[in-house]
Design a protein around this motif. Structure first.
Motif, short mmCIF file in Angstrom:
data_model
loop_
_atom_site.label_atom_id
_atom_site.label_comp_id
_atom_site.label_asym_id
_atom_site.label_seq_id
_atom_site.Cartn_x
_atom_site.Cartn_y
_atom_site.Cartn_z
N ILE A 61 34.64 39.61 31.65
CA ILE A 61 35.96 40.21 31.87
C ILE A 61 35.88 41.29 32.94
N ALA A 62 34.89 42.17 32.83
CA ALA A 62 34.76 43.27 33.80
C ALA A 62 34.52 42.74 35.21
N TYR A 95 38.97 40.04 40.95
CA TYR A 95 40.41 39.87 41.18
C TYR A 95 40.94 40.97 42.10
N ARG A 96 40.56 42.20 41.81
CA ARG A 96 41.03 43.30 42.65
C ARG A 96 40.46 43.18 44.06
N ALA A 109 45.16 35.66 23.62
CA ALA A 109 44.79 37.06 23.79
C ALA A 109 43.50 37.20 24.57
N THR A 110 42.49 36.44 24.19
CA THR A 110 41.16 36.58 24.78
C THR A 110 40.69 35.35 25.53
N GLN A 155 39.01 32.80 30.78
CA GLN A 155 38.98 31.70 31.74
C GLN A 155 39.44 32.16 33.12
N PHE A 156 40.48 32.97 33.17
CA PHE A 156 40.96 33.46 34.46
C PHE A 156 39.93 34.37 35.11
N CYS A 157 39.31 35.25 34.33
CA CYS A 157 38.29 36.14 34.89
C CYS A 157 37.09 35.34 35.38
N ALA A 158 36.70 34.32 34.63
CA ALA A 158 35.60 33.46 35.08
C ALA A 158 35.97 32.75 36.37
#
Length: 572
Positions: A308-309, A315-316, A368-369, A374-377
């Motif tokens: 996630i981190a 993403y940023r 929620a998680t 999946q998006f962060c990956a």
């Protein structure tokens, strides 16, 4: 300065593709995987291939075209009661055209879930990513990561599309589209509609721009979503009520099948139960790292948070240099993520408190998680791809302009190579037995403890007296019936008399027994679900003979035999 609006440093093919072109490119990959994997085999043997869970959830829809099929089968009645109107409607053309529903499922419904998921993912990325290339590649990566969640053509495989379409319609303030999504979604898969609807309400009430509490159209959109969702949910609830009362949490704790059995919900450690994902539906997290010592829940949590981190950092980073749109996209994404996380977590807790009347808790945790993971990956994989492409461009400058094509092709080839793992295909491993069963009377029932009983309704088009994959404990009337059948069959197999076994079959309307050569062997899943079945291990079940020595085995497969139950009555 880094400019991620043109990540390869030059204009490329992917930079200017439209939404339709990107979706078409990605869906072409879905179709190639689906058709190359399925069509040749289905053409030669239409009953030979089935998606794993379709054996439980789709096969019974054959009964809508042929009411005599699976007649008086409680398993068929139970699963049909859980099949909503919208999902049944998807198979209506198959009935009209005379196509088997399992073939239709693989060739039409599976591609449909794939197409809808692809469109929903791309449309959603429009609201969180500024450039066409970013949206397209992230969507392609997500299709790979969500293959299992979107490529099986079951009710739950529409969940990603329902959830994301609901958010897209809301963010665009398209009131009628929002209502349509919730009307269909609440009937097709109520969990996704509930998570999306609660998330929209939280989003509406958050005093954070760009959308606030006093946006009248936003309020109207949420109100329409609620009304439409209730309208779609009521028919589903009325149909599923026919299955009887729902298992309560306190009752489930005493059932072996809910411990380490077929529907293993509980774990010895509540911490592992909540943080380590496995079949059973109890976990908040979508992953589980397992070591030689068992589930490593602390390591799982650390790994989840690390992804996630890193994903959020990536993403940023990919918004850098994309202009004023970057802050708008980042702010919109943050609010959607926060709303979804709160909604999914609250519903997860509620599902535990009301278990199992709101279905399984981890179905809500996914919103929620799971999707966040999946998006962060996907953002992390995207950043790695871009980094490798830029490095290659420095080493080999002449191919710099072709790098978008290289990355696109590499992603597409990876999709084709690895995407088909999500099908969960089951092939008929006993074609001789299934062919014989299809020629037997439609009311035939097969009994035993062999694993092939799970596939008899799909491949053989006949009923199984009991099968471990069909025994779900969440509706008590159905579970009690199937448990009693299982224990009665156990007692019958304990006898050494072929005649007594035949008399039992006559009382239970059993036509055939499915037996293996030699002593009986009960699988671990059966024994963990019903410990008393361990007493059957090593027992010799009589195949039986009739006067004159004629064998009661009517056909055989790979060391498994179909035994005529009536024939056993001629034995000792």
């Amino acid at each position: 300065m880094i400019d991620n609006s043109r990540p390869f440093g030059v204009a490329g093919i992917g930079d200017n593709l439209t939404a339709v072109q990107w979706v078409g490119l990605i869906f072409a990959g879905w179709i190639i995987v689906i058709l190359s994997s399925l069509l040749p085999e289905l053409w030669q043997a239409p009953y030979s291939l089935v998606q794993d869970d379709a054996r439980h959830h789709v096969v019974w829809l054959r009964r809508l075209a042929n009411p005599e099929l699976y007649a008086n089968d409680p398993t068929a009645a139970f699963f049909l009661s859980q099949s909503p109107v919208v999902y049944r409607a998807l198979f209506a053309p198959a009935h009209w055209l005379g196509i088997d529903v399992l073939v239709w499922h693989l060739l039409v419904v599976v591609p449909l879930t794939s197409l809808l998921t692809t469109i929903a993912l791309y449309r959603f990325t429009i609201h969180i990513l500024p450039t066409s290339l970013q949206r397209g590649l992230v969507t392609l990566i997500l299709c790979l990561l969500l293959a299992t969640a979107a490529m099986q053509g079951l009710q739950r495989n529409f969940s990603v599309a329902i959830f994301l379409f609901a958010w897209v319609a809301y963010l665009e303030r398209r009131v009628l589209l929002t209502g349509l999504v919730f009307l269909i979604g609440a009937n097709l898969y109520p969990v996704a509609a509930a998570a999306a609807g609660f998330g929209l309400l939280i989003h509406l009430l958050m005093p954070i721009r760009p959308y606030g509490l006093f946006n009248r159209r936003a309020v109207m959109t949420v109100v329409v979503a609620g009304i439409a969702g209730l309208a779609g949910l009521v028919p589903f609830l009325l149909a599923s009520a026919d299955a009887g009362p729902t298992l309560l949490l306190q009752d489930a704790q005493g059932l072996p099948i809910m411990q380490d059995g077929r529907s293993g919900f509980f774990k010895p450690s509540l911490w592992d139960q909540l943080l380590c994902h496995r079949v059973g539906g109890a976990s908040l997290l979508p992953i589980c790292i397992r070591t030689a010592g068992g589930d490593a829940s602390t390591l799982t949590l650390a790994a989840y948070l690390a992804v996630i981190a890193m994903g959020l950092i990536c993403y940023r980073w990919l918004l850098v240099g994309t202009g004023k749109r970057a802050n708008a996209h980042a702010g919109r994404a943050a609010k959607v993520v926060l709303s979804s996380f709160i909604a999914g977590t609250v519903l997860f807790v509620a599902a535990y408190a009301a278990a199992f009347r709101l279905y399984l808790p981890d179905r809500y945790a996914f919103y929620a998680t799971g999707l966040l993971f999946q998006f962060c990956a996907a953002f992390l994989v995207y950043a790695i791809l871009i980094g490798l492409a830029r490095l290659a461009g420095r080493i080999l400058p002449p191919i710099r302009a072709a790098l978008p094509v290289v990355v696109l092709e590499a992603s597409w080839i990876g999709f084709v190579a690895f995407g088909s793992h999500g099908f969960g295909l089951v092939r008929d491993r006993e074609p001789e037995i299934s062919a014989y069963l299809r020629s037997s009377p439609q009311t035939s029932v097969v009994a035993g403890f062999d694993g092939y009983l799970d596939s008899v309704p799909a491949h053989g088009l006949r009923s199984s007296f009991t099968a471990i994959e069909f025994i779900l404990p969440y509706k008590t009337d159905y579970f009690d019936l199937m448990r009693d059948r299982t224990l009665r069959l156990r007692d019958a197999f304990m006898t050494s008399s072929a005649r007594e076994l035949s008399e039992f079959a006559a009382r239970e309307n059993i036509s055939f027994f499915l037996l293996r050569s030699g002593p009986l062997h009960i699988s671990g899943l059966w024994k963990r679900s019903f410990p008393s079945l361990a007493a059957l291990d090593g027992i010799e079940v009589p195949m039986g003979t009739v006067p004159g020595g004629t064998d009661c085995v009517v056909t055989s497969g790979h060391d498994v035999h179909l035994v005529d139950a009536a024939c056993l009555g001629g034995g000792p």
